[in-house]
Design a protein around this motif. Structure first.
Motif, PDB file in Angstrom:
ATOM      1  N   ASN A   1       6.803  40.272  54.554  1.00 12.17           N
ATOM      2  CA  ASN A   1       7.497  39.239  53.789  1.00 12.17           C
ATOM      3  C   ASN A   1       6.904  37.860  54.042  1.00 12.17           C
ATOM      4  O   ASN A   1       6.824  37.022  53.129  1.00 12.17           O
ATOM      5  CB  ASN A   1       8.984  39.248  54.115  1.00 12.17           C
ATOM      6  N   GLN A   2       6.500  37.593  55.284  1.00 12.94           N
ATOM      7  CA  GLN A   2       5.854  36.318  55.591  1.00 12.94           C
ATOM      8  C   GLN A   2       4.620  36.129  54.718  1.00 12.94           C
ATOM      9  O   GLN A   2       4.416  35.053  54.135  1.00 12.94           O
ATOM     10  CB  GLN A   2       5.439  36.266  57.060  1.00 12.94           C
ATOM     11  N   GLU A   3       3.810  37.175  54.617  1.00 14.75           N
ATOM     12  CA  GLU A   3       2.573  37.073  53.852  1.00 14.75           C
ATOM     13  C   GLU A   3       2.841  37.035  52.351  1.00 14.75           C
ATOM     14  O   GLU A   3       2.120  36.376  51.605  1.00 14.75           O
ATOM     15  CB  GLU A   3       1.641  38.232  54.207  1.00 14.75           C
ATOM     16  N   GLU A   4       3.891  37.726  51.910  1.00 10.59           N
ATOM     17  CA  GLU A   4       4.262  37.658  50.501  1.00 10.59           C
ATOM     18  C   GLU A   4       4.670  36.241  50.130  1.00 10.59           C
ATOM     19  O   GLU A   4       4.256  35.700  49.091  1.00 10.59           O
ATOM     20  CB  GLU A   4       5.400  38.634  50.201  1.00 10.59           C
ATOM     21  N   LEU A   5       5.461  35.615  50.991  1.00 15.10           N
ATOM     22  CA  LEU A   5       5.892  34.236  50.756  1.00 15.10           C
ATOM     23  C   LEU A   5       4.697  33.292  50.768  1.00 15.10           C
ATOM     24  O   LEU A   5       4.573  32.427  49.888  1.00 15.10           O
ATOM     25  CB  LEU A   5       6.908  33.815  51.821  1.00 15.10           C
ATOM     26  N   TRP A   6       3.814  33.449  51.754  1.00 15.41           N
ATOM     27  CA  TRP A   6       2.642  32.578  51.842  1.00 15.41           C
ATOM     28  C   TRP A   6       1.784  32.720  50.588  1.00 15.41           C
ATOM     29  O   TRP A   6       1.376  31.727  49.980  1.00 15.41           O
ATOM     30  CB  TRP A   6       1.824  32.914  53.083  1.00 15.41           C
ATOM     31  N   SER A   7       1.505  33.967  50.204  1.00 13.42           N
ATOM     32  CA  SER A   7       0.643  34.228  49.051  1.00 13.42           C
ATOM     33  C   SER A   7       1.253  33.689  47.764  1.00 13.42           C
ATOM     34  O   SER A   7       0.558  33.035  46.956  1.00 13.42           O
ATOM     35  CB  SER A   7       0.390  35.729  48.928  1.00 13.42           C
ATOM     36  N   TRP A   8       2.551  33.927  47.548  1.00 15.07           N
ATOM     37  CA  TRP A   8       3.192  33.413  46.339  1.00 15.07           C
ATOM     38  C   TRP A   8       3.116  31.889  46.312  1.00 15.07           C
ATOM     39  O   TRP A   8       2.817  31.290  45.266  1.00 15.07           O
ATOM     40  CB  TRP A   8       4.660  33.848  46.271  1.00 15.07           C
ATOM     41  N   THR A   9       3.394  31.252  47.447  1.00  9.88           N
ATOM     42  CA  THR A   9       3.417  29.793  47.512  1.00  9.88           C
ATOM     43  C   THR A   9       2.059  29.211  47.178  1.00  9.88           C
ATOM     44  O   THR A   9       1.944  28.263  46.386  1.00  9.88           O
ATOM     45  CB  THR A   9       3.872  29.333  48.919  1.00  9.88           C
ATOM     46  N   VAL A  10       1.015  29.767  47.771  1.00  9.76           N
ATOM     47  CA  VAL A  10      -0.340  29.274  47.515  1.00  9.76           C
ATOM     48  C   VAL A  10      -0.702  29.436  46.048  1.00  9.76           C
ATOM     49  O   VAL A  10      -1.196  28.497  45.398  1.00  9.76           O
ATOM     50  CB  VAL A  10      -1.354  30.014  48.413  1.00  9.76           C
ATOM     51  N   LYS A  11      -0.460  30.613  45.490  1.00  7.69           N
ATOM     52  CA  LYS A  11      -0.833  30.863  44.094  1.00  7.69           C
ATOM     53  C   LYS A  11      -0.029  29.997  43.132  1.00  7.69           C
ATOM     54  O   LYS A  11      -0.548  29.533  42.106  1.00  7.69           O
ATOM     55  CB  LYS A  11      -0.639  32.341  43.765  1.00  7.69           C
ATOM     56  N   PHE A  12       1.231  29.750  43.458  1.00  9.79           N
ATOM     57  CA  PHE A  12       2.066  28.927  42.590  1.00  9.79           C
ATOM     58  C   PHE A  12       1.617  27.466  42.613  1.00  9.79           C
ATOM     59  O   PHE A  12       1.632  26.793  41.577  1.00  9.79           O
ATOM     60  CB  PHE A  12       3.530  29.031  43.014  1.00  9.79           C
ATOM     61  N   LEU A  13       1.198  26.989  43.773  1.00 11.95           N
ATOM     62  CA  LEU A  13       0.917  25.565  43.934  1.00 11.95           C
ATOM     63  C   LEU A  13      -0.519  25.166  43.636  1.00 11.95           C
ATOM     64  O   LEU A  13      -0.776  24.023  43.239  1.00 11.95           O
ATOM     65  CB  LEU A  13       1.265  25.122  45.363  1.00 11.95           C
ATOM     66  N   ALA A  14      -1.454  26.070  43.824  1.00 12.68           N
ATOM     67  CA  ALA A  14      -2.865  25.715  43.661  1.00 12.68           C
ATOM     68  C   ALA A  14      -3.177  25.362  42.208  1.00 12.68           C
ATOM     69  O   ALA A  14      -2.834  26.102  41.287  1.00 12.68           O
ATOM     70  CB  ALA A  14      -3.752  26.857  44.134  1.00 12.68           C
ATOM     71  N   ALA A  15      -3.844  24.232  42.022  1.00 12.60           N
ATOM     72  CA  ALA A  15      -4.167  23.769  40.670  1.00 12.60           C
ATOM     73  C   ALA A  15      -5.484  24.340  40.163  1.00 12.60           C
ATOM     74  O   ALA A  15      -5.734  24.336  38.962  1.00 12.60           O
ATOM     75  CB  ALA A  15      -4.214  22.250  40.646  1.00 12.60           C
TER      76      ALA A  15
END
Length: 321
Positions: free
Chosen positions: A295-309
């Motif tokens: 879950n930690q990695e799922e959260l990290w991955s989602w956050t990065v993909k959502f925020l990266a321009a």
């Protein structure tokens, strides 16, 4: 160029816990520039601290964590002003919305958006301005842990996407559960970040999560009803010793928890530790769910993909430094 040697940045530093931490840090280190960043500063907090201390090292910058373009604009301004390297980044600002679901300017559920997403973007973008030995402190909460029986509904992590954009199945979840879950996310993100910091060869960055405890009188109840706000702000602060006996020993005035937050950010011995969760000044275990690495990695991955321009940000955010 200023005469200050290092910068300290505290989100939500214009009231409550953040304000008290800022005052303590400014007092201990007049040679540091202490920047308090919040959406508004109606009480001129920076000027008030400077006047009280007879110093001039505290400044205010507007920052709206619920508006991602504003976060980007904040960091752009930070770079243009050529501030000293950031020795400590305190991700402290918090939102609790007890009512029906609300959304940020970017269409993200507001509690998750402010408490996690906005802070994550701030960290990712500020990396070039961090000192080589920077300390990152993420303000979490014991409410994330069902075993602590804080009275809030149990935190429940589903996915980053579900928390950001609730489906029909979760859109009516209680606001206080959203808060507890956002604090669980703070700790999960801290652990995911620590794994990445441990791989850095050219930086000595460390990260910690911090539970300030129950703090009557802070702005966390600003969206509650009139009666509850009155009790929270006017009645309970005078009853802290009794609350320690009846509710939780981890009950403090904001000044007490603010001093602990400043200690965790700047104490030389504690700055060398990383990936720990603190209740006040004591490292303890966080909730069972917080250690779920998947879950930690799922959260990290989602956050990065959502925020990266773009692809560069996708790489930089994921790898760290």
């Amino acid at each position: 160029m200023s005469n200050f040697t290092r910068s300290i940045l505290i989100t939500g530093g214009t009231s409550g816990l953040g304000l008290c931490a800022a005052a303590e840090i400014a007092k201990q280190h007049p040679e540091y520039q202490v920047m308090v960043a919040s959406r508004k500063d109606p009480d001129n907090s920076a000027a008030a601290i400077n006047k009280k201390l007879g110093q001039s090292n505290v400044q205010y910058m507007p920052l709206d964590l619920g508006h991602l373009e504003n976060v980007r604009s904040f960091v752009k301004t930070w770079g243009e002003r050529n501030f000293p390297p950031i020795a400590a980044l305190l991700l402290n600002a918090g939102l609790q919305n007890p009512g029906s679901v609300r959304y940020t300017a970017d269409g993200i559920e507001s509690t998750f958006g402010v408490n996690h997403v906005g802070h994550a973007l701030l960290f990712y973008l500020l990396q070039p301005y961090l000192a080589d030995d920077a300390r990152i402190v993420v303000v979490a909460s014991g409410t994330h842990d069902p075993a602590q029986k804080t009275g809030l509904p149990d935190a429940k992590y589903t996915s980053g996407e579900e928390l950001a954009h609730p489906s029909d199945a979760t859109v009516n979840n209680p606001g206080r559960q959203r808060y507890a879950t956002s604090k669980l996310c703070n700790i999960m993100w801290t652990y995911a970040l620590q794994r990445r910091l441990a791989r850095l060869a050219n930086k000595k960055w460390t990260v910690a999560a911090f539970d300030p405890g129950l703090m009557p009188g802070t702005g966390l109840a600003r969206d509650a009803g009139v009666i509850l706000r009155f009790v929270w702000n006017r009645v309970l602060p005078s009853l802290v010793p009794l609350l320690r006996l009846l509710a939780s020993p981890n009950t403090h005035l904001p000044e007490e928890s603010g001093a602990s937050l400043a200690w965790l950010a700047l104490d030389e011995k504690e700055r060398s530790t990383s990936g720990l969760y603190y209740e006040g000044r004591k490292p303890i275990k966080s909730s069972v769910d917080s250690y779920d690495e998947k879950n930690q990695e799922e959260l990290w991955s989602w956050t990065v993909k959502f925020l990266a321009a773009d692809d560069k940000e996708l790489h930089d955010f994921e790898v760290v430094a």
